[in-house]
Design a protein around this motif. Structure first.
Motif, mmCIF file in Angstrom:
data_model
loop_
_atom_site.group_PDB
_atom_site.id
_atom_site.type_symbol
_atom_site.label_atom_id
_atom_site.label_comp_id
_atom_site.label_asym_id
_atom_site.label_seq_id
_atom_site.Cartn_x
_atom_site.Cartn_y
_atom_site.Cartn_z
ATOM 1 N N ASP A 186 -50.994 -57.721 127.348
ATOM 2 C CA ASP A 186 -51.365 -56.051 127.421
ATOM 3 C C ASP A 186 -52.026 -55.860 126.757
ATOM 4 O O ASP A 186 -51.886 -56.465 124.835
ATOM 5 C CB ASP A 186 -50.438 -54.986 127.566
ATOM 6 C CG ASP A 186 -49.458 -55.203 129.046
ATOM 7 O OD1 ASP A 186 -50.178 -55.981 130.625
ATOM 8 O OD2 ASP A 186 -48.250 -55.363 129.470
ATOM 9 N N GLU A 204 -60.989 -52.179 134.614
ATOM 10 C CA GLU A 204 -61.812 -52.462 133.919
ATOM 11 C C GLU A 204 -63.425 -52.704 133.586
ATOM 12 O O GLU A 204 -63.611 -52.590 132.953
ATOM 13 C CB GLU A 204 -61.222 -53.865 133.114
ATOM 14 C CG GLU A 204 -61.827 -53.976 131.355
ATOM 15 C CD GLU A 204 -61.271 -55.472 131.292
ATOM 16 O OE1 GLU A 204 -61.385 -55.795 129.837
ATOM 17 O OE2 GLU A 204 -60.806 -56.017 131.875
ATOM 18 N N VAL A 246 -56.842 -46.743 125.560
ATOM 19 C CA VAL A 246 -57.160 -47.707 126.926
ATOM 20 C C VAL A 246 -55.739 -48.567 127.003
ATOM 21 O O VAL A 246 -55.087 -49.923 125.450
ATOM 22 C CB VAL A 246 -58.520 -48.585 127.090
ATOM 23 C CG1 VAL A 246 -58.625 -49.515 128.555
ATOM 24 C CG2 VAL A 246 -59.504 -47.611 127.215
ATOM 25 N N THR A 273 -55.206 -46.161 131.951
ATOM 26 C CA THR A 273 -54.463 -47.609 132.838
ATOM 27 C C THR A 273 -55.132 -48.013 133.428
ATOM 28 O O THR A 273 -54.795 -48.357 134.270
ATOM 29 C CB THR A 273 -52.907 -46.842 133.125
ATOM 30 O OG1 THR A 273 -53.196 -46.398 134.114
ATOM 31 C CG2 THR A 273 -52.357 -46.450 131.690
ATOM 32 N N PRO A 274 -55.697 -48.918 133.430
ATOM 33 C CA PRO A 274 -56.909 -50.086 134.531
ATOM 34 C C PRO A 274 -55.935 -51.123 134.583
ATOM 35 O O PRO A 274 -55.944 -51.791 133.949
ATOM 36 C CB PRO A 274 -58.107 -50.264 133.647
ATOM 37 C CG PRO A 274 -57.991 -49.445 132.329
ATOM 38 C CD PRO A 274 -56.564 -49.239 132.320
ATOM 39 N N ILE A 308 -64.086 -51.733 126.609
ATOM 40 C CA ILE A 308 -62.850 -51.139 126.891
ATOM 41 C C ILE A 308 -62.466 -50.455 125.436
ATOM 42 O O ILE A 308 -62.483 -49.008 124.857
ATOM 43 C CB ILE A 308 -61.432 -51.494 127.276
ATOM 44 C CG1 ILE A 308 -61.556 -52.835 125.985
ATOM 45 C CG2 ILE A 308 -61.604 -51.825 128.831
ATOM 46 C CD1 ILE A 308 -59.801 -52.926 126.660
ATOM 47 N N LEU A 366 -54.682 -51.397 129.171
ATOM 48 C CA LEU A 366 -55.256 -52.579 129.961
ATOM 49 C C LEU A 366 -54.018 -53.949 130.068
ATOM 50 O O LEU A 366 -53.439 -54.432 129.894
ATOM 51 C CB LEU A 366 -55.987 -53.272 129.580
ATOM 52 C CG LEU A 366 -56.586 -54.784 130.687
ATOM 53 C CD1 LEU A 366 -57.300 -53.695 131.820
ATOM 54 C CD2 LEU A 366 -57.976 -55.082 129.458
ATOM 55 N N SER A 370 -57.190 -55.557 135.991
ATOM 56 C CA SER A 370 -58.714 -55.761 135.749
ATOM 57 C C SER A 370 -59.686 -55.309 136.585
ATOM 58 O O SER A 370 -60.953 -55.318 135.830
ATOM 59 C CB SER A 370 -58.018 -57.283 135.354
ATOM 60 O OG SER A 370 -58.205 -57.534 137.862
#
Length: 258
Positions: free
Chosen positions: A177, A149, A170, A143-144, A159, A172, A146
């Motif tokens: 999202d 990422e 992933v 769950t990155p 990703i 993001l 920015s």
């Protein structure tokens, strides 16, 4: 989204534990509230029990945050060494884990070992993402934000490549999202600009972990989790505008789900 919402277990006839248990490994002197935010988000998403595992240095602070949480500690100030054994014990109790919220200065090898040797799905969040890429990622959701990422793209190029090569999912967060599973991209457009406030990423991690603990697969949990965060943020923003905080979003999760 209706299909995914209908797949969640109901409360009718349920006994304690039927809706899953979530463990959260995180926190530090600088960020003692982050594991609490993830754990409370898991509870509001329907999980029966949520336990935060933190260092003994902040145990008293975290244990005082909410009477609704279970809290345990590992020795010392840093997640390393014997703390891994305690984390794996938590993984045996839980149906899903979150690792990373507020977890400053952890031993990278300890994070990797915990992820690799845990049998339940693991949501890898925040500062655990960098060292987490060294682990077996076949049962993980990343769950990155920015900045995080960028760590992934430096290592894998994108990703999508991370997802294809490791089987990680992933989720993001951003203006829109992005959820990537098996290299395939899905987007979520719910949400509000107010969700840039601190703690909403920890909220997302807790929501997804709760859905995993309730039996949802990683791709569906990530897609529905992003939608729930966005919709709950919209409800909170309608009341608080740009003054909302992460706990306001958490309190709107039950309204989103019903």
């Amino acid at each position: 989204m209706e299909r995914l919402l209908r797949s969640l277990p109901g409360v009718s006839g349920a006994t304690q534990g039927d809706n899953g248990q979530v463990g959260v490994i995180g926190g530090s002197v600088e960020y003692p509230g982050q594991p609490t935010i993830s754990a409370l988000a898991a509870l509001r998403t329907g999980t029966d029990d949520a336990e935060a595992l933190v260092s003994e240095e902040i145990y008293g602070v975290v244990a005082s945050h909410s009477p609704n949480l279970l809290v345990d500690r590992f020795d010392g100030e840093r997640f390393e060494g014997d703390a891994v054994d305690r984390a794996l014990e938590l993984g045996e109790w839980a149906d899903a884990l979150v690792i990373g919220p507020g977890l400053v200065d952890a031993d990278p090898a300890a994070i990797s070992e915990t992820i690799t040797h845990t049998d339940v799905p693991v949501v890898v969040d925040a500062l655990a993402i960098g060292p987490g890429m060294e682990a077996d990622l076949s049962n993980t959701v990343f769950t990155p934000a920015s900045e995080e990422e960028e760590w992934i793209t430096e290592e894998y190029g994108s990703i999508e490549t991370l997802s294809k090569e490791t089987d990680a999912v992933v989720a993001l967060t951003g203006d829109v999202d992005t959820i990537v599973a098996d290299g395939e991209r899905t987007i979520n457009e719910t949400g509000t600009s107010a969700l840039t406030v601190a703690g909403t990423g920890d909220t997302m991690a807790g929501i997804i972990a709760s859905l995993l603990a309730q039996g949802m697969n990683r791709a569906d949990a990530s897609e529905l989790g992003a939608w729930i965060l966005g919709k709950s943020g919209e409800l909170a923003s309608a009341e608080y505008g740009n003054g909302l905080v992460a706990t306001d979003v958490i309190e709107r999760i039950p309204d989103t789900l019903h």
